[in-house]
Design a protein around this motif. Structure first.
Motif, mmCIF file in Angstrom:
data_model
loop_
_atom_site.group_PDB
_atom_site.id
_atom_site.type_symbol
_atom_site.label_atom_id
_atom_site.label_comp_id
_atom_site.label_asym_id
_atom_site.label_seq_id
_atom_site.Cartn_x
_atom_site.Cartn_y
_atom_site.Cartn_z
ATOM 1 N N HIS A 195 0.816 -1.218 0.000
ATOM 2 C CA HIS A 195 0.000 0.000 0.000
ATOM 3 C C HIS A 195 0.848 1.265 0.000
ATOM 4 O O HIS A 195 0.333 2.346 0.308
ATOM 5 C CB HIS A 195 -0.929 -0.008 1.220
ATOM 6 C CG HIS A 195 -1.823 -1.198 1.291
ATOM 7 N ND1 HIS A 195 -1.689 -2.174 2.255
ATOM 8 C CD2 HIS A 195 -2.851 -1.591 0.500
ATOM 9 C CE1 HIS A 195 -2.609 -3.099 2.069
ATOM 10 N NE2 HIS A 195 -3.312 -2.786 1.013
ATOM 11 N N LEU A 236 -8.789 3.963 2.993
ATOM 12 C CA LEU A 236 -8.818 2.639 2.388
ATOM 13 C C LEU A 236 -9.732 1.723 3.186
ATOM 14 O O LEU A 236 -9.701 1.720 4.410
ATOM 15 C CB LEU A 236 -7.410 2.035 2.343
ATOM 16 C CG LEU A 236 -6.390 2.681 1.415
ATOM 17 C CD1 LEU A 236 -5.046 1.971 1.577
ATOM 18 C CD2 LEU A 236 -6.844 2.625 -0.028
ATOM 19 N N LEU A 238 -10.039 -1.986 3.934
ATOM 20 C CA LEU A 238 -9.187 -3.159 3.794
ATOM 21 C C LEU A 238 -9.724 -4.322 4.620
ATOM 22 O O LEU A 238 -10.322 -4.120 5.678
ATOM 23 C CB LEU A 238 -7.761 -2.843 4.255
ATOM 24 C CG LEU A 238 -7.012 -1.737 3.508
ATOM 25 C CD1 LEU A 238 -5.671 -1.474 4.199
ATOM 26 C CD2 LEU A 238 -6.781 -2.129 2.061
ATOM 27 N N GLU A 241 -4.913 -8.767 6.197
ATOM 28 C CA GLU A 241 -3.976 -9.479 5.343
ATOM 29 C C GLU A 241 -2.788 -9.932 6.179
ATOM 30 O O GLU A 241 -2.578 -9.470 7.302
ATOM 31 C CB GLU A 241 -3.505 -8.580 4.201
ATOM 32 C CG GLU A 241 -4.625 -8.160 3.251
ATOM 33 C CD GLU A 241 -4.109 -7.307 2.113
ATOM 34 O OE1 GLU A 241 -3.005 -6.727 2.232
ATOM 35 O OE2 GLU A 241 -4.818 -7.199 1.092
ATOM 36 N N PRO A 270 -3.052 -0.415 6.527
ATOM 37 C CA PRO A 270 -2.252 -0.419 5.288
ATOM 38 C C PRO A 270 -0.808 -0.827 5.572
ATOM 39 O O PRO A 270 -0.204 -0.384 6.550
ATOM 40 C CB PRO A 270 -2.338 1.031 4.814
ATOM 41 C CG PRO A 270 -3.614 1.549 5.392
ATOM 42 C CD PRO A 270 -3.753 0.881 6.718
#
Length: 327
Positions: A195, A236, A238, A241, A270
């Motif tokens: 990112h 963002l 998101l 992850e 991010p």
């Protein structure tokens, strides 16, 4: 054999190489934050290499050795005395039964490692004796050592390096800590994260030019970095992850967090960078108030530097083994 904890120090925990391979279960690695220092401490006492040692943060514990012991102290340079006599760092030392080792503050760096021949014999949890303080997993119920704890020492063969006597002894040689300590605090190598392009232009420039300061709120999970806030071009949305030690995350505050040994296995902030693995020990030795800056690197350069470091470390470990055999 065992060691009694008289005073625990600021934060002292049992650590080895960590419990790898359980990220799919949501459990991170933990383990020594400065892995080369941990490995060298084990090598200096003649351990096989994967034994648990004590990781000491900023101010050390006071320990009573109930039996004769062979110890080594590496990592950050820390005040260390046995019955008023200085204990040499980065060397192999003999402590007679009843010795009290008093570890004070650190003159430079953030973490020291105390290894004992035979290793600290805490309970194995998922194949590791590392303490994950964030998850509460590991020996001592996943907690840091406290006053009154008694730490067992593993079985080990006798060695001819010392003749039992009433006082502390040390071998006539030791290691030069200079190559393993980050005195200059040079920029750490950072690869752009997934990112990174989401940062606005000013923040993309600032990421590699400004100097951040390690926050007092930092811990084994990550170093919070204070400085001019970094901003995204737009918010963002998101999903979580994968993250790992060295991931640089950007929370809404704009103050980045650089993850360390107890990094969670996923995160929703991010991911603006990934620290080169070879520089993780350098990050581990930055203490609150120290500065951190970054230079951009590539995956190829990061892998090359890690390979060169590992080759040098392997050669040094072999040299220590040879010298101990001839002692």
């Amino acid at each position: 054999m065992s060691v009694e904890v008289i005073k625990p120090g600021l934060l002292t925990s049992l650590q080895d190489a960590g419990r790898r391979g359980y990220a799919h279960l949501g459990l991170g690695r933990a383990g020594a934050v400065d892995e080369p220092a941990w490995r060298l401490a084990n090598a200096l006492v003649g351990n096989a290499g994967d034994e648990a040692a004590l990781e000491i943060t900023l101010a050390g514990p006071t320990l009573r050795f109930q039996q004769d012991a062979i110890v080594a102290l590496t990592g950050a340079l820390i005040e260390a005395r046995v019955e008023g006599q200085p204990l040499p760092a980065w060397s192999t030392c003999f402590l007679p039964a009843g010795s009290v080792l008093r570890l004070g503050g650190m003159r430079h760096g953030c973490r020291s490692y105390l290894a004992v021949r035979g290793g600290f014999d805490g309970a194995l949890v998922l194949g590791s004796r590392s303490t994950d303080l964030h998850a509460g997993v590991g020996p001592l119920h996943g907690k840091a050592v406290k006053a009154g704890d008694v730490l067992a020492i593993g079985e080990h063969a006798s060695v001819p390096w010392f003749h039992a006597g009433p006082g502390m002894q040390a071998l006539r040689w030791g290691l030069d800590p200079q190559p393993w300590l980050d005195y200059a605090r040079e920029p750490l190598a950072l690869m752009r994260g997934h990112h990174a392009d989401a940062l606005d232009d000013a923040s993309q420039h600032a990421l590699f030019t400004q100097r951040f300061m390690v926050s007092k709120d930092s811990n084994r999970t990550g170093n919070r970095l204070d400085g001019a806030p970094l901003r995204l071009r737009q918010p963002l949305e998101l999903i979580s992850e994968a993250t790992l030690p060295g991931t640089l995350q950007l929370p809404p505050s704009g103050q980045p967090i650089l993850l360390l040994a107890e990094a969670p296995v996923t995160g929703g902030y991010p991911r603006i960078g990934q620290l080169a693995a070879v520089d993780l020990p350098r990050l581990a030795q930055r203490r609150p108030g120290d500065t951190v800056s970054f230079r951009e690197t590539t995956l190829d350069e990061a892998l090359q530097r890690l390979g060169e470091r590992d080759t040098s470390l392997r050669r040094l470990l072999q040299r220590i083994e040879q010298r101990l055999e001839s002692a």
